[in-house]
Design a protein around this motif. Structure first.
Motif, PDB file in Angstrom:
ATOM      1  N   MET A   1     104.845  47.446  54.487  1.00 34.73           N
ATOM      2  CA  MET A   1     106.061  47.261  53.723  1.00 34.73           C
ATOM      3  C   MET A   1     105.865  46.074  52.776  1.00 34.73           C
ATOM      4  SD  MET A   1     109.939  46.381  55.032  1.00 34.73           S
ATOM      5  CE  MET A   1     109.629  44.928  55.976  1.00 34.73           C
ATOM      6  N   ASP A   2     106.141  46.300  51.501  1.00 35.52           N
ATOM      7  CA  ASP A   2     106.068  45.227  50.525  1.00 35.52           C
ATOM      8  C   ASP A   2     107.403  44.498  50.483  1.00 35.52           C
ATOM      9  OD1 ASP A   2     103.466  45.763  49.739  1.00 35.52           O
ATOM     10  OD2 ASP A   2     104.093  47.189  48.206  1.00 35.52           O
ATOM     11  N   LEU A   3     107.337  43.213  50.742  1.00 38.16           N
ATOM     12  CA  LEU A   3     108.558  42.418  50.707  1.00 38.16           C
ATOM     13  C   LEU A   3     108.787  41.906  49.292  1.00 38.16           C
ATOM     14  CD1 LEU A   3     108.200  40.336  53.992  1.00 38.16           C
ATOM     15  CD2 LEU A   3     109.543  42.389  53.617  1.00 38.16           C
ATOM     16  N   ILE A   4     110.029  41.815  48.904  1.00 32.36           N
ATOM     17  CA  ILE A   4     110.397  41.276  47.601  1.00 32.36           C
ATOM     18  C   ILE A   4     110.154  39.776  47.638  1.00 32.36           C
ATOM     19  CG2 ILE A   4     112.311  40.921  45.993  1.00 32.36           C
ATOM     20  CD1 ILE A   4     113.567  43.481  47.238  1.00 32.36           C
ATOM     21  N   THR A   5     109.561  39.253  46.578  1.00 37.46           N
ATOM     22  CA  THR A   5     109.285  37.819  46.505  1.00 37.46           C
ATOM     23  C   THR A   5     109.839  37.235  45.213  1.00 37.46           C
ATOM     24  OG1 THR A   5     107.133  38.132  45.458  1.00 37.46           O
ATOM     25  CG2 THR A   5     107.166  38.005  47.871  1.00 37.46           C
ATOM     26  N   GLU A   6     109.936  35.940  45.214  1.00 37.42           N
ATOM     27  CA  GLU A   6     110.390  35.198  44.041  1.00 37.42           C
ATOM     28  C   GLU A   6     109.586  33.904  43.992  1.00 37.42           C
ATOM     29  OE1 GLU A   6     112.914  35.007  40.715  1.00 37.42           O
ATOM     30  OE2 GLU A   6     112.733  36.659  42.144  1.00 37.42           O
ATOM     31  N   GLU A   7     109.001  33.607  42.841  1.00 36.86           N
ATOM     32  CA  GLU A   7     108.258  32.357  42.687  1.00 36.86           C
ATOM     33  C   GLU A   7     109.227  31.276  42.234  1.00 36.86           C
ATOM     34  OE1 GLU A   7     104.769  30.846  39.824  1.00 36.86           O
ATOM     35  OE2 GLU A   7     104.233  32.551  41.107  1.00 36.86           O
ATOM     36  N   VAL A   8     109.167  30.134  42.913  1.00 38.25           N
ATOM     37  CA  VAL A   8     110.112  29.044  42.646  1.00 38.25           C
ATOM     38  C   VAL A   8     109.337  27.793  42.261  1.00 38.25           C
ATOM     39  CG1 VAL A   8     112.000  27.665  43.584  1.00 38.25           C
ATOM     40  CG2 VAL A   8     111.643  29.996  44.419  1.00 38.25           C
ATOM     41  N   PRO A   9     109.502  27.333  41.019  1.00 38.04           N
ATOM     42  CA  PRO A   9     108.867  26.066  40.645  1.00 38.04           C
ATOM     43  C   PRO A   9     109.648  24.903  41.268  1.00 38.04           C
ATOM     44  CG  PRO A   9     110.073  26.972  38.779  1.00 38.04           C
ATOM     45  CD  PRO A   9     110.185  27.963  39.902  1.00 38.04           C
ATOM     46  N   LEU A  10     108.930  23.959  41.835  1.00 40.56           N
ATOM     47  CA  LEU A  10     109.575  22.789  42.443  1.00 40.56           C
ATOM     48  C   LEU A  10     109.577  21.643  41.442  1.00 40.56           C
ATOM     49  CD1 LEU A  10     107.981  22.829  46.009  1.00 40.56           C
ATOM     50  CD2 LEU A  10     110.148  23.840  45.265  1.00 40.56           C
ATOM     51  N   GLN A  11     110.706  21.003  41.307  1.00 37.31           N
ATOM     52  CA  GLN A  11     110.811  19.865  40.398  1.00 37.31           C
ATOM     53  C   GLN A  11     110.153  18.619  40.995  1.00 37.31           C
ATOM     54  OE1 GLN A  11     114.844  18.956  39.331  1.00 37.31           O
ATOM     55  NE2 GLN A  11     114.276  17.204  38.104  1.00 37.31           N
ATOM     56  N   TYR A  12     110.308  18.431  42.300  1.00 37.47           N
ATOM     57  CA  TYR A  12     109.839  17.201  42.936  1.00 37.47           C
ATOM     58  C   TYR A  12     108.591  17.377  43.793  1.00 37.47           C
ATOM     59  CZ  TYR A  12     114.192  15.243  41.331  1.00 37.47           C
ATOM     60  OH  TYR A  12     115.219  14.826  40.534  1.00 37.47           O
ATOM     61  N   GLY A  13     108.263  18.566  44.203  1.00 36.40           N
ATOM     62  CA  GLY A  13     107.105  18.764  45.071  1.00 36.40           C
ATOM     63  C   GLY A  13     107.457  18.528  46.521  1.00 36.40           C
ATOM     64  N   LEU A  14     106.432  18.467  47.367  1.00 35.37           N
ATOM     65  CA  LEU A  14     106.703  18.359  48.799  1.00 35.37           C
ATOM     66  C   LEU A  14     106.324  17.050  49.463  1.00 35.37           C
ATOM     67  CD1 LEU A  14     105.857  21.851  50.297  1.00 35.37           C
ATOM     68  CD2 LEU A  14     108.072  20.900  49.713  1.00 35.37           C
ATOM     69  N   ALA A  15     105.314  16.384  49.034  1.00 29.69           N
ATOM     70  CA  ALA A  15     104.929  15.150  49.719  1.00 29.69           C
ATOM     71  C   ALA A  15     105.893  14.062  49.284  1.00 29.69           C
ATOM     72  CB  ALA A  15     103.505  14.762  49.382  1.00 29.69           C
ATOM     73  N   PRO A  16     106.745  13.657  50.195  1.00 28.46           N
ATOM     74  CA  PRO A  16     107.954  12.906  49.854  1.00 28.46           C
ATOM     75  C   PRO A  16     108.166  12.607  48.378  1.00 28.46           C
ATOM     76  CG  PRO A  16     107.194  12.145  51.932  1.00 28.46           C
ATOM     77  CD  PRO A  16     106.212  13.196  51.450  1.00 28.46           C
ATOM     78  N   TRP A  17     108.588  13.662  47.716  1.00 27.48           N
ATOM     79  CA  TRP A  17     109.017  13.617  46.330  1.00 27.48           C
ATOM     80  C   TRP A  17     107.947  13.116  45.383  1.00 27.48           C
ATOM     81  CZ3 TRP A  17     112.715  11.565  49.961  1.00 27.48           C
ATOM     82  CH2 TRP A  17     113.497  12.576  50.480  1.00 27.48           C
TER      83      TRP A  17
END
Length: 119
Positions: free
Chosen positions: A1-17
């Protein structure tokens, strides 16, 4: 089953901002995401009033974080760690992307209109 995906650009990133991770791929929700979310969020001792609301909000956000399929092309960290690393503004972007996925899913699952019989 192919799941629907969405690419999300992050403004701040993950390593504590910082600028560490800049793109997240969010996939449509599965029932397993609910189980992962509930396990990832600690239940407060006081479940009255604001405590109950905060707990439900944390569960809702954890469900969205459980939908993260990729972070810059790599496996995402576990939901608890992701919740610690994500900036609130980036979480808002993930919430919006989750809604887009739900709309796409509903659009694909709607039955096609049946033609009216000829008279």
């Amino acid at each position: 089953m192919d799941l629907i995906t969405e690419e999300v650009p992050l403004q701040y990133g993950l390593a504590p901002w910082s600028a560490t991770a800049k793109t997240v791929v969010l996939r449509q929700a599965t029932l397993q995401d609910v189980y992962v979310a509930v396990a990832a969020v600690e239940m407060p001792e006081d479940m009255a009033g604001a405590g109950r609301i905060a707990y439900q909000m944390a569960i809702d956000d954890a469900q969205i974080l459980a939908q993260v399929d990729r972070v810059d092309g790599n496996e995402p960290p576990e939901v608890r760690r992701l919740a610690q690393l994500i900036h609130p503004d980036d979480m808002s972007s993930l919430r919006a992307a989750s809604e887009v996925i739900k709309k796409k899913q509903r659009g694909e699952s709607e039955p096609s209109p049946t033609p009216e019989p000829s008279k």
